[in-house]
Design a protein around this motif. Structure first.
Motif, PDB file in Angstrom:
ATOM      1  N   TYR A  32      13.363  82.249  59.438  1.00 45.19           N
ATOM      2  CA  TYR A  32      13.950  83.586  59.370  1.00 45.19           C
ATOM      3  C   TYR A  32      13.633  84.221  58.016  1.00 45.19           C
ATOM      4  O   TYR A  32      13.125  83.565  57.096  1.00 45.19           O
ATOM      5  CB  TYR A  32      15.466  83.523  59.560  1.00 45.19           C
ATOM      6  N   ASN A  33      13.973  85.491  57.919  1.00 44.06           N
ATOM      7  CA  ASN A  33      13.803  86.239  56.667  1.00 44.06           C
ATOM      8  C   ASN A  33      14.698  85.623  55.586  1.00 44.06           C
ATOM      9  O   ASN A  33      15.931  85.660  55.702  1.00 44.06           O
ATOM     10  CB  ASN A  33      14.172  87.704  56.898  1.00 44.06           C
ATOM     11  N   TRP A  73       8.040  83.138  57.340  1.00 47.83           N
ATOM     12  CA  TRP A  73       8.414  84.523  57.640  1.00 47.83           C
ATOM     13  C   TRP A  73       7.578  85.490  56.803  1.00 47.83           C
ATOM     14  O   TRP A  73       7.301  85.243  55.613  1.00 47.83           O
ATOM     15  CB  TRP A  73       9.895  84.753  57.329  1.00 47.83           C
TER      16      TRP A  73
END
Length: 562
Positions: free
Chosen positions: A400-401, A486
């Motif tokens: 994820y970010n 990411w």
């Protein structure tokens, strides 16, 4: 064997007949010549005698040729019969081997059936159970045992839930790649559902003297799997002719005991991997990639060849400079840098990289520049791919970010510490098929990627579908040693609709988890609550500690994440 037995007497009989025929004709000729000689003068008789001798010689030669012809036919027939017998002997041997295998299978099934019957008799009679497994091998017979699957469990996390289904729909907790809580059954699930319905209807209709039941009478079905015993099925049907009455059918599919199928040893010390990376720009990302490559491939594995296919001019010199610096630092020469002037195409880049290899049938690993590898992945790449037999499609853990994941912290952890697997750091990228290990021969046999596809994505899906439909086994599994880093994803609006929708879906899923996005949306509400209770914080400490102690979910999730 029957032809071989009669071939020799037959040949002898033919030769015997031919000899006697020659003797008979010779005798007749001699008698005729003698009669003519006696009836005519001496001069004429001599002439006729010589003529008769010539005719007799010609007849003898013809007879000899006929004898030789029949001998040739006899030898050819004997050889043909011998070949037929040999072929039948081989076929009989193969049939006997198959029969022996089937007989062993039947004996094994009969043995297992006797064991199950004996264990069932012990359970129903209240006799002692020799082993705990004896009790768990026969729960499909006793109705009360099925209910005990969810009794006396240590926590709510050990309860085995049911999957609910109707005649044409599944309602599942683990949707898998379909990623839908409700879906039509496909593949093995479709075959399983049809078998369940057919058997339950057969049971119902065999005990019913009135109207026949059909699948439309199914109200609801349930199934659950106990991994040590088997699958339990519960089906409820609306009763025929009786309002508010229902028929309940229970079935069980038991698991067989564990069996050792095969033991093999693999020698992979000389197995090289050609790691192919298509690239255009993204200089900063390449710096991280080549550092990872140096650590995992050059220092530790030492059996990886790097092929980079670079498109365009943007960032070309910076990328070449970075590559030369790292390879010179580690004295690494097993790499190739291919320049392409045309626009970026991942399929073209991977095809060019695969075709550029000239050292035999190498193991290829198609990789992107935003991939991070950990210990063990390269060995799994080697073990799960075999030429003409199987290809490895690892399910990548997509990060994820980090600015969202670590928004509650003062700073983002160091780069190497980001790659952990838990529910807040990323997700299994079940819809990704770009990272794969396969042999060059299999890749070229499938005609590689569709090079007509330009830009982002979809070429890997088409290749994956080719392998799925082929005779090559596709090994598909989550791999804890490969991560997708990411990065900001910009979807080109000029992409085809199918590609553009896939890009948007990937972008939406890759930012953060559902819970994290929800907390961002309700950030203001959270701050208002914190301000409201800031003055009475001391009073609520004891209550908060109590909640923390009793919150099983938090504790178990913490254990799972660690």
């Amino acid at each position: 064997m029957e032809f071989s037995h009669h071939s020799e007497p037959f040949r002898r009989m033919v030769i015997f007949i031919m000899k006697w025929r020659a003797v008979l004709m010779l005798s007749i000729c001699l008698l005729l010549v003698a009669g003519i000689y006696m009836c005519f003068p001496s001069g004429a008789g001599s002439h006729i005698l010589s003529h008769g001798r010539r005719l007799m010689t010609e007849d003898c030669e013809n007879l000899q040729q006929q004898v030789e012809y029949f001998q040739t036919i006899s030898i050819a027939s004997e050889k043909k019969y011998k070949d037929t017998v040999d072929r039948m002997r081989i076929q009989n041997s193969e049939m006997k081997r198959k029969f022996d295998v089937q007989r062993d299978i039947v004996k094994d099934l009969e043995r297992r059936n006797r064991q199950i019957v004996e264990r069932l008799s012990n359970i129903e009679s209240g006799g002692p159970r020799k082993r705990e497994n004896d009790y768990r091998l026969a729960p499909h017979i006793k109705q009360d045992v099925l209910r005990s699957l969810n009794i006396h469990q240590t926590s709510e996390f050990e309860v085995i839930p049911y999957m609910s289904f109707s005649k044409d729909r599944l309602y599942q907790l683990e949707p898998g790649m379909i990623n839908r809580p409700e879906a039509a059954p496909i593949g093995d699930k479709k075959r399983e559902l049809q078998e369940i319905l057919d058997m339950s209807l057969t049971v119902l209709n065999s005990n019913n003297n009135g109207k026949q039941y059909n699948q439309w009478d199914l109200l609801q079905g349930y199934s659950r799997i106990d991994r040590m015993t088997g699958t339990q099925y519960e089906l409820y049907f609306s009763s025929k002719g009786k309002k508010n009455n229902f028929e309940h059918v229970q079935m069980f599919r038991p698991f067989a005991p564990l069996q050792s199928v095969q033991v093999q040893s693999f020698d992979k010390k000389n197995e090289w991997i050609n790691l192919v990376v298509p690239l255009a720009g993204r200089v900063e990302t390449f710096v991280n990639f080549i550092d990872m490559f140096a650590e995992q491939c050059i220092k530790k594995d030492k059996r990886v060849f790097l092929t980079i296919v670079y498109f365009g001019e943007e960032g070309l010199e910076e990328t070449k400079s970075t590559l030369e610096k790292v390879t010179s630092q580690h004295s690494f020469t097993q790499y190739k840098f291919i320049e392409r002037p045309d626009p970026f195409s991942r399929g073209v880049g991977l095809l060019v990289g695969a075709e550029s290899w000239d050292r035999g049938n190498a193991l290829l690993f198609f990789c992107d520049v935003d991939i991070y590898l950990k210990d063990g992945f390269l060995d799994r790449c080697r073990l799960n791919a075999a030429p003409g037999s199987k290809v490895y499609y690892p399910i990548v853990f997509s990060m994820y970010n980090p600015s969202i994941v670590y928004s509650e912290m003062n700073k983002i952890p160091p780069y190497e510490e980001l790659f952990v697997i838990n529910r807040d750091s990323g997700f299994w990228r079940t819809f990704g098929f770009g990272m794969t290990c396969m042999y060059r021969s299999d890749f070229l046999f499938m005609r590689g990627f569709d090079t007509k596809i330009q830009g982002w994505g979809y070429e890997d899906v088409k290749l994956y579908r080719k392998f799925v439909k082929s005779n090559i086994d596709v090994v598909r599994s989550p791999d804890p040693g490969i991560f997708h880093i990411w990065h900001e994803k910009n979807c080109d609006p000029h992409l085809q609709p199918a590609q553009y929708n896939m890009c948007l879906a990937s972008k939406a899923l890759g930012e953060a988890s559902h819970a994290q996005l929800g907390m961002l949306a309700f950030r203001e509400l959270k701050r208002e609550n914190e301000l409201l209770h800031s003055e009475t914080k001391d009073e609520n400490v004891e209550l908060q500690n109590e909640l923390d102690d009793d919150d099983v979910w938090l504790e178990v999730n913490k254990q799972f994440d660690n």
